[in-house]
Design a protein around this motif. Sequence first.
Motif, short mmCIF file in Angstrom:
data_model
loop_
_atom_site.label_atom_id
_atom_site.label_comp_id
_atom_site.label_asym_id
_atom_site.label_seq_id
_atom_site.Cartn_x
_atom_site.Cartn_y
_atom_site.Cartn_z
N UNK A 66 -21.23 -11.69 -47.81
CA UNK A 66 -21.38 -11.28 -46.41
C UNK A 66 -22.62 -11.84 -45.71
N UNK A 67 -23.37 -12.70 -46.39
CA UNK A 67 -24.57 -13.26 -45.78
C UNK A 67 -24.25 -14.11 -44.55
N UNK A 68 -24.87 -13.77 -43.44
CA UNK A 68 -24.68 -14.54 -42.21
C UNK A 68 -23.33 -14.35 -41.54
N UNK A 69 -22.57 -13.36 -42.00
CA UNK A 69 -21.25 -13.09 -41.43
C UNK A 69 -21.41 -12.32 -40.12
N UNK A 70 -20.64 -12.70 -39.10
CA UNK A 70 -20.71 -12.04 -37.80
C UNK A 70 -20.36 -10.56 -37.95
N UNK A 104 -14.70 -8.49 -44.35
CA UNK A 104 -15.28 -9.19 -45.50
C UNK A 104 -15.63 -8.19 -46.60
N UNK A 105 -16.13 -7.03 -46.19
CA UNK A 105 -16.49 -6.00 -47.17
C UNK A 105 -15.26 -5.49 -47.91
N UNK A 106 -14.09 -5.63 -47.30
CA UNK A 106 -12.85 -5.17 -47.93
C UNK A 106 -12.27 -6.22 -48.89
N UNK A 107 -12.82 -7.44 -48.88
CA UNK A 107 -12.32 -8.49 -49.78
C UNK A 107 -13.02 -8.39 -51.14
N UNK A 108 -12.38 -8.84 -52.22
CA UNK A 108 -13.04 -8.80 -53.52
C UNK A 108 -14.30 -9.68 -53.55
N UNK A 109 -15.31 -9.26 -54.31
CA UNK A 109 -16.54 -10.04 -54.44
C UNK A 109 -16.20 -11.44 -54.93
N UNK A 110 -16.89 -12.43 -54.40
CA UNK A 110 -16.64 -13.81 -54.80
C UNK A 110 -15.61 -14.51 -53.92
N UNK A 147 -9.14 -15.53 -44.95
CA UNK A 147 -8.72 -14.50 -45.91
C UNK A 147 -8.53 -13.15 -45.23
N UNK A 148 -9.42 -12.86 -44.26
CA UNK A 148 -9.31 -11.61 -43.52
C UNK A 148 -8.02 -11.58 -42.69
N UNK A 149 -7.70 -12.70 -42.04
CA UNK A 149 -6.48 -12.78 -41.23
C UNK A 149 -5.23 -12.63 -42.11
N UNK A 150 -5.28 -13.27 -43.28
CA UNK A 150 -4.16 -13.18 -44.22
C UNK A 150 -3.91 -11.74 -44.64
N UNK A 151 -5.01 -11.05 -44.90
CA UNK A 151 -4.92 -9.67 -45.34
C UNK A 151 -4.28 -8.78 -44.27
N UNK A 152 -4.54 -9.15 -43.02
CA UNK A 152 -3.95 -8.40 -41.91
C UNK A 152 -2.51 -8.83 -41.64
N UNK A 211 -18.64 -8.56 -36.29
CA UNK A 211 -17.23 -8.21 -36.05
C UNK A 211 -16.37 -8.50 -37.28
N UNK A 212 -16.77 -9.48 -38.08
CA UNK A 212 -15.98 -9.86 -39.26
C UNK A 212 -16.40 -9.07 -40.50
#
Length: 223
Positions: free
Chosen positions: A134-138, A145-151, A177-182, A140-141
């Motif tokens: 999550x470093x430098x992640x906007x 990102x926190x809901x995705x698996x680490x790595x 990856x976030x869009x795919x998950x949605x 809103x995103x």
Amino acid sequence: TKPKEPELPLFFGWFLLPEEEERIKCATMDFLKTLDTLEAFKEHISEFTGEAEKAVDLEQYFQNPLPLHCTTKFCDYGKTEGAKAYAELQVVKESLAKSDELSVTALIVTPRTFGARVALTETQMKLWPEGADKEGVAPTLLPSVEALPAGSRAHVTLGCAAGVEAVQTGLDLLEILALQKEGKEGTQVEMDLGTLSYLSEGRWFLTLREPITADTNFSSFSE
Ligand code: 2AM
């Protein structure tokens, strides 16, 4: 006088061995060559060129000055948070100069970056810094990102568009990856290498039928 502290590198990561680098570059360039001839891609060409009718040579479009690698920790010579602590980790010291195999499971192409998604093993995750995803992640995103698996951010930058920094590849990957998950995947095209999907705004994701593996060395890098 105090002994001089060892200097911190620009970053740590897994570096592809030279012959592996050539093999991966060839395979991924072939993919780009095919991609820019696909009708599905041409339909969205304006997202790359800003103009509907203009063609784009993706092989020229993406440039990559650094040796191919998967960054674990960006240290910026000690300027980033946790750089020193990372360099001092026992697992980091023990892994330096050791060889390891990376597994590439997908390719991404966006108007900014071209990259390979890397699936880290449990052992490799020990070298992946806590919170690196999550470093430098906007902001809103961030929740996605926190809901995705680490790595999930692990990748090899294969190329960047003119004026784009390599750090963008990981951010583009996370967005995809976030869009795919949605469930936001659009057009899907079957290709030799796997299934290509479109995720709006010029974002493409190729899930490889078979992962591409590459031999690497874990190392630090300074310019
Ligand atoms: P990359 O890992 O996406 O390729 C030197 O710039 C290397 O460090 C590049 O490989 C780059 O991106 C990575 N890098 C640069 N800035 C970064 C940052 N803020 N966070 C994580 N990686 C970064």
